[in-house]
Design a protein around this motif. Structure first.
Motif, mmCIF file in Angstrom:
data_model
loop_
_atom_site.group_PDB
_atom_site.id
_atom_site.type_symbol
_atom_site.label_atom_id
_atom_site.label_comp_id
_atom_site.label_asym_id
_atom_site.label_seq_id
_atom_site.Cartn_x
_atom_site.Cartn_y
_atom_site.Cartn_z
ATOM 1 N N ASN A 93 -7.482 6.214 8.048
ATOM 2 C CA ASN A 93 -6.261 5.509 7.651
ATOM 3 C C ASN A 93 -6.418 4.002 7.864
ATOM 4 O O ASN A 93 -7.236 3.539 8.651
ATOM 5 C CB ASN A 93 -4.993 6.090 8.290
ATOM 6 C CG ASN A 93 -5.048 6.072 9.790
ATOM 7 O OD1 ASN A 93 -5.597 5.137 10.368
ATOM 8 N ND2 ASN A 93 -4.495 7.077 10.427
ATOM 9 N N LEU A 94 -5.640 3.261 7.097
ATOM 10 C CA LEU A 94 -5.809 1.812 7.095
ATOM 11 C C LEU A 94 -5.404 1.189 8.436
ATOM 12 O O LEU A 94 -5.865 0.117 8.797
ATOM 13 C CB LEU A 94 -5.019 1.183 5.947
ATOM 14 C CG LEU A 94 -5.439 1.659 4.549
ATOM 15 C CD1 LEU A 94 -4.670 0.915 3.471
ATOM 16 C CD2 LEU A 94 -6.935 1.481 4.321
ATOM 17 N N GLU A 95 -4.572 1.891 9.166
ATOM 18 C CA GLU A 95 -4.177 1.412 10.487
ATOM 19 C C GLU A 95 -5.398 1.320 11.406
ATOM 20 O O GLU A 95 -5.526 0.390 12.201
ATOM 21 C CB GLU A 95 -3.146 2.390 11.060
ATOM 22 C CG GLU A 95 -2.600 2.005 12.396
ATOM 23 C CD GLU A 95 -2.069 3.233 13.122
ATOM 24 O OE1 GLU A 95 -1.387 4.062 12.489
ATOM 25 O OE2 GLU A 95 -2.369 3.366 14.316
ATOM 26 N N ASP A 98 -7.246 -1.885 10.471
ATOM 27 C CA ASP A 98 -6.553 -3.099 10.916
ATOM 28 C C ASP A 98 -6.538 -3.239 12.435
ATOM 29 O O ASP A 98 -6.574 -4.347 12.971
ATOM 30 C CB ASP A 98 -5.138 -3.132 10.331
ATOM 31 C CG ASP A 98 -5.167 -3.366 8.822
ATOM 32 O OD1 ASP A 98 -6.147 -3.971 8.347
ATOM 33 O OD2 ASP A 98 -4.239 -2.940 8.117
ATOM 34 N N ILE A 129 -9.043 -0.593 -1.816
ATOM 35 C CA ILE A 129 -9.079 -0.974 -0.396
ATOM 36 C C ILE A 129 -10.094 -2.094 -0.191
ATOM 37 O O ILE A 129 -9.868 -3.029 0.577
ATOM 38 C CB ILE A 129 -9.522 0.193 0.521
ATOM 39 C CG1 ILE A 129 -8.766 1.477 0.214
ATOM 40 C CG2 ILE A 129 -9.353 -0.174 1.987
ATOM 41 C CD1 ILE A 129 -9.229 2.643 1.073
ATOM 42 N N LYS A 270 -0.825 -8.140 1.268
ATOM 43 C CA LYS A 270 -0.837 -6.753 0.801
ATOM 44 C C LYS A 270 0.071 -5.889 1.670
ATOM 45 O O LYS A 270 0.151 -6.086 2.892
ATOM 46 C CB LYS A 270 -2.259 -6.192 0.817
ATOM 47 C CG LYS A 270 -3.221 -6.913 -0.108
ATOM 48 C CD LYS A 270 -2.888 -6.679 -1.573
ATOM 49 C CE LYS A 270 -3.867 -7.360 -2.514
ATOM 50 N NZ LYS A 270 -3.945 -8.824 -2.344
ATOM 51 N N GLU A 271 0.711 -4.926 1.004
ATOM 52 C CA GLU A 271 1.688 -4.086 1.678
ATOM 53 C C GLU A 271 1.114 -3.354 2.899
ATOM 54 O O GLU A 271 1.733 -3.316 3.964
ATOM 55 C CB GLU A 271 2.227 -3.075 0.676
ATOM 56 C CG GLU A 271 3.700 -2.789 0.865
ATOM 57 C CD GLU A 271 4.224 -1.881 -0.243
ATOM 58 O OE1 GLU A 271 4.106 -2.260 -1.425
ATOM 59 O OE2 GLU A 271 4.728 -0.796 0.093
ATOM 60 N N SER A 272 -0.070 -2.786 2.755
ATOM 61 C CA SER A 272 -0.636 -2.008 3.874
ATOM 62 C C SER A 272 -0.903 -2.908 5.078
ATOM 63 O O SER A 272 -0.683 -2.519 6.222
ATOM 64 C CB SER A 272 -1.931 -1.313 3.448
ATOM 65 O OG SER A 272 -2.965 -2.262 3.210
ATOM 66 N N ARG A 273 -1.318 -4.111 4.802
ATOM 67 C CA ARG A 273 -1.596 -5.062 5.887
ATOM 68 C C ARG A 273 -0.295 -5.433 6.594
ATOM 69 O O ARG A 273 -0.219 -5.466 7.810
ATOM 70 C CB ARG A 273 -2.286 -6.317 5.324
ATOM 71 C CG ARG A 273 -3.685 -6.041 4.782
ATOM 72 C CD ARG A 273 -4.724 -6.078 5.867
ATOM 73 N NE ARG A 273 -4.819 -7.396 6.478
ATOM 74 C CZ ARG A 273 -5.391 -7.623 7.659
ATOM 75 N NH1 ARG A 273 -5.914 -6.645 8.366
ATOM 76 N NH2 ARG A 273 -5.436 -8.840 8.155
ATOM 77 N N ASN A 275 2.511 -3.700 6.667
ATOM 78 C CA ASN A 275 3.041 -2.533 7.384
ATOM 79 C C ASN A 275 2.301 -2.302 8.702
ATOM 80 O O ASN A 275 2.909 -1.990 9.721
ATOM 81 C CB ASN A 275 2.942 -1.277 6.516
ATOM 82 C CG ASN A 275 3.930 -1.312 5.359
ATOM 83 O OD1 ASN A 275 4.908 -2.067 5.388
ATOM 84 N ND2 ASN A 275 3.681 -0.517 4.341
ATOM 85 N N ASN A 276 0.995 -2.463 8.679
ATOM 86 C CA ASN A 276 0.232 -2.250 9.917
ATOM 87 C C ASN A 276 0.487 -3.354 10.935
ATOM 88 O O ASN A 276 0.486 -3.108 12.141
ATOM 89 C CB ASN A 276 -1.268 -2.141 9.612
ATOM 90 C CG ASN A 276 -1.588 -0.821 8.941
ATOM 91 O OD1 ASN A 276 -0.871 0.157 9.121
ATOM 92 N ND2 ASN A 276 -2.659 -0.798 8.164
#
Ligand SMILES: Nc1nc2c(ncn2[C@@H]2O[C@H](COP(=O)(O)OP(=O)(O)O)[C@@H](O)[C@H]2O)c(=O)[nH]1
Ligand SMILES: [Mg+2]
Ligand SMILES: [Zn+2]
Length: 287
Positions: A93-95, A98, A129, A270-273, A275-276
Protein backbone atom coordinates in the motif's frame (compact mmCIF):
# COMPACT_ATOMS: atom_id res chain seq x y z
CA UNK A 1 52.62 -3.37 20.97
CA UNK A 2 48.86 -3.34 20.47
CA UNK A 3 47.73 -2.90 16.91
CA UNK A 4 44.83 -0.44 16.50
CA UNK A 5 42.92 -0.03 13.25
CA UNK A 6 39.56 1.20 12.01
CA UNK A 7 36.90 -1.05 10.56
CA UNK A 8 33.19 -1.45 9.97
CA UNK A 9 30.71 -3.66 11.76
CA UNK A 10 29.39 -6.16 9.23
CA UNK A 11 27.51 -8.38 11.61
CA UNK A 12 26.24 -7.77 15.09
CA UNK A 13 25.25 -10.28 17.77
CA UNK A 14 24.07 -9.61 21.30
CA UNK A 15 27.51 -9.16 22.84
CA UNK A 16 30.02 -9.57 20.05
CA UNK A 17 30.37 -8.56 16.43
CA UNK A 18 32.22 -9.11 13.23
CA UNK A 19 34.33 -6.20 11.99
CA UNK A 20 35.68 -5.83 8.45
CA UNK A 21 39.02 -4.04 8.39
CA UNK A 22 41.63 -3.84 5.65
CA UNK A 23 40.18 -6.75 3.72
CA UNK A 24 39.95 -9.09 6.69
CA UNK A 25 37.14 -9.93 9.09
CA UNK A 26 37.70 -9.94 12.85
CA UNK A 27 35.51 -11.54 15.45
CA UNK A 28 35.37 -8.88 18.14
CA UNK A 29 34.35 -8.44 21.71
CA UNK A 30 33.11 -5.03 22.76
CA UNK A 31 34.79 -2.93 25.40
CA UNK A 32 32.52 -1.47 28.08
CA UNK A 33 29.07 -0.26 27.16
CA UNK A 34 29.44 0.96 23.60
CA UNK A 35 26.11 0.76 21.78
CA UNK A 36 26.79 -0.57 18.31
CA UNK A 37 24.80 -1.41 15.19
CA UNK A 38 25.62 -2.88 11.81
CA UNK A 39 27.32 -0.32 9.57
CA UNK A 40 29.12 1.41 12.43
CA UNK A 41 32.70 2.52 11.90
CA UNK A 42 34.85 1.60 14.86
CA UNK A 43 38.36 1.38 16.19
CA UNK A 44 39.54 -2.08 17.08
CA UNK A 45 42.52 -3.49 18.90
CA UNK A 46 43.75 -6.67 17.27
CA UNK A 47 44.19 -9.27 19.98
CA UNK A 48 44.91 -12.25 17.75
CA UNK A 49 45.14 -13.11 14.05
CA UNK A 50 41.40 -12.81 13.47
CA UNK A 51 40.16 -11.56 16.79
CA UNK A 52 39.87 -8.13 18.31
CA UNK A 53 38.27 -5.75 20.73
CA UNK A 54 36.10 -2.81 19.73
CA UNK A 55 37.34 0.15 21.75
CA UNK A 56 35.71 3.14 20.13
CA UNK A 57 32.71 4.10 18.03
CA UNK A 58 33.42 6.69 15.33
CA UNK A 59 30.90 9.37 14.33
CA UNK A 60 27.90 8.14 12.33
CA UNK A 61 27.09 9.88 9.06
CA UNK A 62 23.49 8.64 9.18
CA UNK A 63 21.49 6.59 11.67
CA UNK A 64 18.36 4.62 10.93
CA UNK A 65 16.11 4.47 13.99
CA UNK A 66 13.10 2.47 14.90
CA UNK A 67 10.87 3.53 17.72
CA UNK A 68 9.23 1.67 20.49
CA UNK A 69 6.80 3.61 22.63
CA UNK A 70 8.32 6.84 21.34
CA UNK A 71 11.84 5.89 22.39
CA UNK A 72 14.09 5.67 19.40
CA UNK A 73 16.62 2.92 19.01
CA UNK A 74 19.28 2.76 16.29
CA UNK A 75 19.15 -0.27 14.00
CA UNK A 76 21.76 0.51 11.36
CA UNK A 77 24.34 3.20 10.68
CA UNK A 78 25.95 4.93 7.72
CA UNK A 79 23.27 3.89 5.23
CA UNK A 80 23.18 6.23 2.23
CA UNK A 81 20.11 4.81 0.44
CA UNK A 82 16.86 3.03 1.24
CA UNK A 83 15.38 0.92 -1.56
CA UNK A 84 11.63 0.54 -1.10
CA UNK A 85 10.31 -2.63 -2.74
CA UNK A 86 6.83 -2.35 -4.20
CA UNK A 87 4.82 -5.28 -5.58
CA UNK A 88 1.31 -6.02 -6.81
CA UNK A 89 1.37 -9.38 -5.05
CA UNK A 90 1.60 -9.08 -2.12
CA UNK A 91 0.09 -5.64 -2.62
CA UNK A 92 2.18 -2.80 -1.23
CA UNK A 93 0.00 0.00 0.00
CA UNK A 94 1.06 3.54 -0.70
CA UNK A 95 1.12 4.35 2.99
CA UNK A 96 4.07 1.96 3.33
CA UNK A 97 5.96 3.88 0.63
CA UNK A 98 5.22 7.29 2.12
CA UNK A 99 6.15 6.14 5.61
CA UNK A 100 9.57 5.03 4.35
CA UNK A 101 10.08 8.25 2.41
CA UNK A 102 9.34 10.11 5.65
CA UNK A 103 11.76 7.97 7.64
CA UNK A 104 14.44 8.54 4.98
CA UNK A 105 13.93 12.29 4.90
CA UNK A 106 14.40 12.53 8.65
CA UNK A 107 17.52 10.39 8.63
CA UNK A 108 19.11 12.24 5.67
CA UNK A 109 19.04 9.00 3.69
CA UNK A 110 18.03 8.98 0.00
CA UNK A 111 14.93 6.88 -0.71
CA UNK A 112 14.25 5.23 -4.06
CA UNK A 113 11.59 2.82 -5.30
CA UNK A 114 11.98 -0.62 -6.83
CA UNK A 115 8.86 -1.99 -8.51
CA UNK A 116 9.44 -5.75 -8.43
CA UNK A 117 7.91 -8.84 -10.08
CA UNK A 118 7.16 -7.07 -13.36
CA UNK A 119 7.35 -10.48 -15.04
CA UNK A 120 3.92 -11.23 -13.53
CA UNK A 121 2.27 -8.18 -15.10
CA UNK A 122 0.56 -7.99 -18.49
CA UNK A 123 0.80 -4.25 -18.85
CA UNK A 124 2.72 -1.51 -17.08
CA UNK A 125 0.54 -1.56 -14.00
CA UNK A 126 2.98 0.60 -12.05
CA UNK A 127 2.88 3.48 -14.51
CA UNK A 128 0.56 5.69 -12.45
CA UNK A 129 2.29 5.17 -9.09
CA UNK A 130 5.65 5.62 -10.76
CA UNK A 131 4.55 9.04 -12.00
CA UNK A 132 3.44 10.10 -8.51
CA UNK A 133 6.95 9.50 -7.18
CA UNK A 134 8.93 10.67 -10.17
CA UNK A 135 7.03 13.95 -9.89
CA UNK A 136 8.58 14.44 -6.46
CA UNK A 137 12.00 13.49 -7.81
CA UNK A 138 12.29 10.01 -6.41
CA UNK A 139 14.27 7.58 -8.53
CA UNK A 140 12.37 4.45 -9.58
CA UNK A 141 13.22 1.09 -11.14
CA UNK A 142 11.06 -1.62 -12.64
CA UNK A 143 12.63 -5.02 -12.17
CA UNK A 144 12.14 -8.72 -11.89
CA UNK A 145 14.48 -9.97 -9.18
CA UNK A 146 13.61 -13.56 -10.09
CA UNK A 147 14.40 -13.24 -13.80
CA UNK A 148 17.15 -10.59 -13.46
CA UNK A 149 15.26 -8.00 -15.52
CA UNK A 150 16.92 -4.56 -15.22
CA UNK A 151 19.19 -5.81 -12.43
CA UNK A 152 22.27 -4.44 -14.19
CA UNK A 153 20.72 -0.98 -14.34
CA UNK A 154 19.91 -1.18 -10.63
CA UNK A 155 23.41 -2.44 -9.79
CA UNK A 156 24.91 0.50 -11.58
CA UNK A 157 22.85 2.86 -9.42
CA UNK A 158 23.95 1.04 -6.26
CA UNK A 159 27.67 1.50 -6.94
CA UNK A 160 29.50 3.27 -4.08
CA UNK A 161 26.33 3.32 -2.01
CA UNK A 162 25.26 1.66 1.21
CA UNK A 163 21.71 0.46 0.72
CA UNK A 164 19.07 -1.26 2.76
CA UNK A 165 16.04 -2.84 1.09
CA UNK A 166 12.68 -2.54 2.78
CA UNK A 167 9.43 -4.17 1.75
CA UNK A 168 6.61 -6.34 2.94
CA UNK A 169 7.27 -9.99 3.57
CA UNK A 170 7.16 -11.70 0.17
CA UNK A 171 8.07 -8.59 -1.83
CA UNK A 172 11.38 -10.12 -2.88
CA UNK A 173 14.05 -8.62 -0.60
CA UNK A 174 15.96 -11.89 -0.26
CA UNK A 175 15.58 -12.73 -3.95
CA UNK A 176 16.85 -9.28 -4.90
CA UNK A 177 19.76 -9.38 -2.45
CA UNK A 178 20.76 -12.75 -3.93
CA UNK A 179 20.42 -11.43 -7.48
CA UNK A 180 22.71 -8.54 -6.64
CA UNK A 181 25.26 -10.23 -4.42
CA UNK A 182 25.24 -13.63 -6.09
CA UNK A 183 24.93 -15.07 -2.59
CA UNK A 184 22.21 -17.24 -1.20
CA UNK A 185 20.75 -15.34 1.72
CA UNK A 186 20.00 -17.56 4.64
CA UNK A 187 18.96 -16.88 8.18
CA UNK A 188 21.87 -17.72 10.38
CA UNK A 189 21.91 -19.87 13.45
CA UNK A 190 23.62 -18.13 16.29
CA UNK A 191 24.07 -18.74 19.94
CA UNK A 192 23.62 -16.42 22.86
CA UNK A 193 23.56 -16.76 26.63
CA UNK A 194 20.12 -18.34 26.55
CA UNK A 195 21.42 -21.15 24.40
CA UNK A 196 21.43 -21.89 20.72
CA UNK A 197 18.49 -20.73 18.66
CA UNK A 198 17.82 -19.74 15.11
CA UNK A 199 17.17 -16.17 14.24
CA UNK A 200 18.42 -13.75 11.65
CA UNK A 201 21.02 -11.13 12.33
CA UNK A 202 21.79 -7.84 10.62
CA UNK A 203 24.45 -8.27 7.98
CA UNK A 204 26.37 -5.86 5.79
CA UNK A 205 27.50 -7.34 2.47
CA UNK A 206 30.51 -5.79 0.78
CA UNK A 207 30.33 -6.69 -2.89
CA UNK A 208 31.46 -5.15 -6.18
CA UNK A 209 32.06 -1.68 -4.76
CA UNK A 210 28.69 -1.52 -3.09
CA UNK A 211 27.30 -2.30 0.32
CA UNK A 212 23.98 -3.95 1.01
CA UNK A 213 22.61 -4.13 4.54
CA UNK A 214 20.11 -6.82 5.40
CA UNK A 215 18.42 -6.13 8.72
CA UNK A 216 15.48 -7.94 10.31
CA UNK A 217 15.02 -4.81 12.47
CA UNK A 218 13.28 -2.91 9.67
CA UNK A 219 10.36 -5.35 9.43
CA UNK A 220 8.06 -3.67 11.88
CA UNK A 221 9.48 -0.20 12.01
CA UNK A 222 7.29 2.48 13.52
CA UNK A 223 7.63 6.24 13.24
CA UNK A 224 5.98 7.40 16.43
CA UNK A 225 9.11 9.25 17.51
CA UNK A 226 8.59 11.72 14.66
CA UNK A 227 7.01 15.10 15.36
CA UNK A 228 4.52 16.75 12.95
CA UNK A 229 7.27 19.01 11.64
CA UNK A 230 9.30 15.92 10.85
CA UNK A 231 6.42 14.13 9.18
CA UNK A 232 5.87 16.95 6.70
CA UNK A 233 9.51 16.72 5.62
CA UNK A 234 8.59 13.39 4.01
CA UNK A 235 6.15 15.36 1.84
CA UNK A 236 8.23 18.13 0.25
CA UNK A 237 5.50 19.08 -2.24
CA UNK A 238 3.05 19.59 0.65
CA UNK A 239 5.63 21.47 2.68
CA UNK A 240 6.29 23.87 -0.21
CA UNK A 241 2.63 24.72 -0.62
CA UNK A 242 2.01 24.93 3.13
CA UNK A 243 4.36 27.91 3.40
CA UNK A 244 1.72 30.01 1.62
CA UNK A 245 -1.29 29.02 3.73
CA UNK A 246 -3.03 32.10 5.14
CA UNK A 247 -3.10 30.81 8.70
CA UNK A 248 0.30 29.86 10.12
CA UNK A 249 -1.17 26.98 12.13
CA UNK A 250 -3.23 25.71 9.17
CA UNK A 251 -4.19 22.04 9.53
CA UNK A 252 -4.44 21.73 5.72
CA UNK A 253 -7.78 20.03 6.22
CA UNK A 254 -10.12 22.99 5.85
CA UNK A 255 -10.58 24.92 2.65
CA UNK A 256 -10.21 28.44 3.92
CA UNK A 257 -6.91 30.06 3.05
CA UNK A 258 -5.21 26.69 2.55
CA UNK A 259 -2.87 26.51 -0.45
CA UNK A 260 -2.31 22.80 0.16
CA UNK A 261 -6.01 22.09 -0.46
CA UNK A 262 -5.91 24.35 -3.51
CA UNK A 263 -2.92 22.43 -4.87
CA UNK A 264 -4.69 19.15 -4.16
CA UNK A 265 -7.69 20.34 -6.15
CA UNK A 266 -5.68 21.39 -9.16
CA UNK A 267 -3.60 18.20 -9.12
CA UNK A 268 -0.26 19.66 -8.07
CA UNK A 269 -0.45 17.50 -4.98
CA UNK A 270 -1.50 13.90 -5.59
CA UNK A 271 -4.44 12.57 -3.63
CA UNK A 272 -2.66 9.51 -2.22
CA UNK A 273 0.20 11.65 -0.97
CA UNK A 274 -2.14 14.11 0.68
CA UNK A 275 -4.19 11.33 2.31
CA UNK A 276 -1.10 9.63 3.69
CA UNK A 277 0.23 12.92 5.00
CA UNK A 278 -3.01 13.52 6.90
CA UNK A 279 -3.09 9.89 8.05
CA UNK A 280 0.48 9.91 9.37
CA UNK A 281 0.00 13.33 10.98
CA UNK A 282 -3.19 12.27 12.75
CA UNK A 283 -1.66 8.98 13.82
CA UNK A 284 1.01 11.06 15.50
CA UNK A 285 -1.53 13.29 17.26
CA UNK A 286 -3.66 10.42 18.53
CA UNK A 287 -0.79 8.97 20.53
N1 LIG B 1 7.53 -13.96 -10.31
C1 LIG B 1 8.39 -13.39 -9.48
N2 LIG B 1 8.53 -13.85 -8.23
C2 LIG B 1 9.42 -13.26 -7.41
C3 LIG B 1 10.20 -12.15 -7.82
N3 LIG B 1 10.98 -11.77 -6.77
C4 LIG B 1 10.68 -12.60 -5.76
N4 LIG B 1 9.75 -13.51 -6.13
C5 LIG B 1 9.17 -14.61 -5.34
O1 LIG B 1 8.44 -14.05 -4.25
C6 LIG B 1 8.55 -14.88 -3.11
C7 LIG B 1 9.07 -14.06 -1.93
O2 LIG B 1 10.40 -13.64 -2.20
P1 LIG B 1 11.45 -13.32 -1.04
O3 LIG B 1 12.70 -12.90 -1.70
O4 LIG B 1 11.54 -14.49 -0.11
O5 LIG B 1 10.72 -12.11 -0.31
P2 LIG B 1 11.11 -11.38 1.07
O6 LIG B 1 10.16 -11.91 2.10
O7 LIG B 1 10.88 -9.94 0.82
O8 LIG B 1 12.53 -11.70 1.36
C8 LIG B 1 9.48 -16.02 -3.49
O9 LIG B 1 8.70 -17.15 -3.86
C9 LIG B 1 10.21 -15.48 -4.71
O10 LIG B 1 10.63 -16.49 -5.59
C10 LIG B 1 10.04 -11.67 -9.16
O11 LIG B 1 10.67 -10.73 -9.61
N5 LIG B 1 9.11 -12.33 -9.94
MG1 LIG C 1 13.42 -12.62 3.05
ZN1 LIG D 1 -2.99 24.70 4.71
Amino acid sequence: MIKVQTGQIVEFYSNSCCVASRGKEFKCKIKGRINLVVGDLVEIEITDGFEGLVTKLLDRVTTLYKSKEKVKKPIAANISHIGILVTKNPKTNLEFIDKWITISANASIEPFIIFNKIDLLQIDEFKEIQKVYEDIEIKTFQISAKYFTNIDELKKYLLKKTTIFVGNSGSGKSTLTSAITGKKILSKALSNNQGVHTTSVSTLYNIDEMQIIDSPGVRDIDIDHLKPKEIISGFPEIMNHSLKCVFPNCSHQLDEGCTVIAALKNGDIKESRYNNFIFLSNQEKSR
